[in-house]
Scaffold this motif. Structure first.
Motif, mmCIF file in Angstrom:
data_model
loop_
_atom_site.group_PDB
_atom_site.id
_atom_site.type_symbol
_atom_site.label_atom_id
_atom_site.label_comp_id
_atom_site.label_asym_id
_atom_site.label_seq_id
_atom_site.Cartn_x
_atom_site.Cartn_y
_atom_site.Cartn_z
ATOM 1 N N ALA A 275 12.175 -0.629 -7.874
ATOM 2 C CA ALA A 275 12.919 -0.695 -6.614
ATOM 3 C C ALA A 275 12.101 -0.050 -5.488
ATOM 4 O O ALA A 275 12.013 -0.596 -4.379
ATOM 5 C CB ALA A 275 14.273 -0.017 -6.755
ATOM 6 N N GLY A 276 11.491 1.099 -5.774
ATOM 7 C CA GLY A 276 10.691 1.787 -4.757
ATOM 8 C C GLY A 276 9.488 0.949 -4.325
ATOM 9 O O GLY A 276 9.218 0.793 -3.126
ATOM 10 N N TYR A 277 8.793 0.382 -5.313
ATOM 11 C CA TYR A 277 7.625 -0.458 -5.053
ATOM 12 C C TYR A 277 8.030 -1.674 -4.204
ATOM 13 O O TYR A 277 7.374 -2.011 -3.200
ATOM 14 C CB TYR A 277 7.028 -0.871 -6.406
ATOM 15 N N ALA A 278 9.142 -2.302 -4.597
ATOM 16 C CA ALA A 278 9.593 -3.510 -3.893
ATOM 17 C C ALA A 278 10.018 -3.178 -2.461
ATOM 18 O O ALA A 278 9.709 -3.930 -1.526
ATOM 19 C CB ALA A 278 10.742 -4.161 -4.657
ATOM 20 N N LEU B 275 6.427 -3.044 4.354
ATOM 21 C CA LEU B 275 5.103 -3.453 4.829
ATOM 22 C C LEU B 275 5.074 -4.923 5.229
ATOM 23 O O LEU B 275 4.003 -5.463 5.542
ATOM 24 C CB LEU B 275 4.057 -3.211 3.727
ATOM 25 N N ASN B 276 6.239 -5.582 5.176
ATOM 26 C CA ASN B 276 6.362 -6.993 5.571
ATOM 27 C C ASN B 276 5.534 -7.920 4.676
ATOM 28 O O ASN B 276 4.915 -8.865 5.145
ATOM 29 C CB ASN B 276 5.942 -7.181 7.034
ATOM 30 N N ARG B 277 5.496 -7.624 3.380
ATOM 31 C CA ARG B 277 4.755 -8.458 2.437
ATOM 32 C C ARG B 277 5.695 -9.436 1.740
ATOM 33 O O ARG B 277 6.876 -9.153 1.558
ATOM 34 C CB ARG B 277 4.103 -7.591 1.365
ATOM 35 N N ILE C 278 1.665 -11.033 -6.957
ATOM 36 C CA ILE C 278 1.455 -10.937 -8.397
ATOM 37 C C ILE C 278 1.786 -9.531 -8.901
ATOM 38 O O ILE C 278 2.274 -9.358 -10.024
ATOM 39 C CB ILE C 278 -0.001 -11.347 -8.740
ATOM 40 N N GLY C 279 1.563 -8.512 -8.054
ATOM 41 C CA GLY C 279 1.854 -7.132 -8.469
ATOM 42 C C GLY C 279 3.326 -6.932 -8.767
ATOM 43 O O GLY C 279 3.694 -6.354 -9.798
ATOM 44 N N ARG D 232 9.514 -11.080 3.700
ATOM 45 C CA ARG D 232 9.671 -9.718 3.183
ATOM 46 C C ARG D 232 10.960 -9.555 2.387
ATOM 47 O O ARG D 232 11.107 -8.583 1.655
ATOM 48 C CB ARG D 232 9.696 -8.736 4.345
ATOM 49 N N TRP D 233 11.903 -10.498 2.555
ATOM 50 C CA TRP D 233 13.188 -10.349 1.871
ATOM 51 C C TRP D 233 13.130 -10.769 0.412
ATOM 52 O O TRP D 233 14.056 -10.501 -0.348
ATOM 53 C CB TRP D 233 14.287 -11.122 2.622
#
Lengths: 145, 124
Positions: free
Chosen positions: B20-23, B29-31, B35-36, B95-96
């Motif tokens: 959850a934190g990573y996502a 960061l608007n990514r 793959i990560g 980003r969503w």
């Protein structure tokens, strides 16, 4: 310049809908609550209905409202958006009414519903969700009349 | 009240919260989905399948919790969470998409706590 069949799609090709952008997250959370409320109510009604009939029937009702909101938000047509507004409004009224009722009359609620204590058993997400749903739908009505 | 015993449930909860934190970082960061995130989602899925395997092994050994119907519901629902979230998130090219994955990570952690309340026997 000749027109090619494979002309680059316009920027608006991913048509904005209530299920895209932030709506993608909203639909995901609604689907989660649709599933969990319906499944929980089904188990409770099937196995121990007499314990807390009012609470279990209200949970089942909440489940139906969540299903309706999930489907209509995911569909996103003008008609679906109108039904979504009604679903989210009923949901907000429900969580406020059942929340107050459950605190005032604990005897009727020996077992919790999704909306008991304004959704405190679910991190108050049931209270916040319809507000975000209605704001999102209002944003759409203004952008695409 | 929310005490959770056992290595595996703790790992699942930590993995869900970390995902959850990573996502959420990716959303901030608007990514888009990458793959990560898919790899992290896959790792959570493997953990959940191990968890289901451990519980099914205990059920097969003859042990029964009080709320067997609820437990079976959790056993079916939990491994589906990362899969459904992965498909739904991949449909969103903004980003969503990662934000959907963040929800899945939080949900996995919460379901793990609730599952442990249904049947606090998992110490593996």
């Amino acid at each position: 310049m000749p027109e090619h069949a494979t002309a680059p799609e316009p920027a608006t090709s991913q048509a904005a809908s209530t299920r895209t952008g932030p709506g993608r997250v909203l639909v995901a959370i609604y689907a989660l609550f649709a599933l969990s409320a319906t499944a929980r109510a089904s188990v409770q009604i099937a196995t121990k209905f007499d314990n807390a009939p009012v609470a279990y029937l209200l949970s089942a009702f909440a489940g139906v409202v969540y299903i309706l909101a999930t489907v209509t938000l995911a569909a996103g047509s003008p008609a679906a958006r109108r039904i979504a507004v009604i679903s989210c409004s009923v949901e907000l009224a429900g969580v406020l009414a059942v929340g107050a009722w459950s605190l005032a009359d604990r005897a009727t609620f020996p077992d919790a519903t999704v909306w008991s204590g304004f959704g405190s058993g679910y991190g108050f997400v049931p209270l916040v969700l319809p507000v975000f749903g209605l704001l999102w739908l209002r944003y759409f009505r203004r952008r695409r009349p | 009240m929310f005490r959770v015993n056992g290595t595996l449930p703790t790992i699942v909860i930590v993995a869900g919260l970390a995902l959850a934190g990573y996502a959420l970082l990716m959303t901030a960061l608007n990514r888009r989905m990458g793959i990560g995130l898919l790899a992290a989602l896959g790792a959570l899925e493997i953990l959940l399948l191990v968890l289901v395997g451990v519980i099914v092994a205990r059920l097969a050994g003859g042990e029964r919790p009080a709320g067997i119907a609820t437990l079976i519901g959790y056993l079916i629902a939990m491994p589906l969470v990362p899969v459904v979230a992965g498909f739904w998130g991949l449909l969103e090219r903004s980003r969503w998409g990662p934000a959907v994955i963040a929800v899945a990570g939080l949900v996995a952690a919460v379901l793990m706590v609730r599952l442990h309340q249904v049947w606090p026997v998992i110490h593996a």
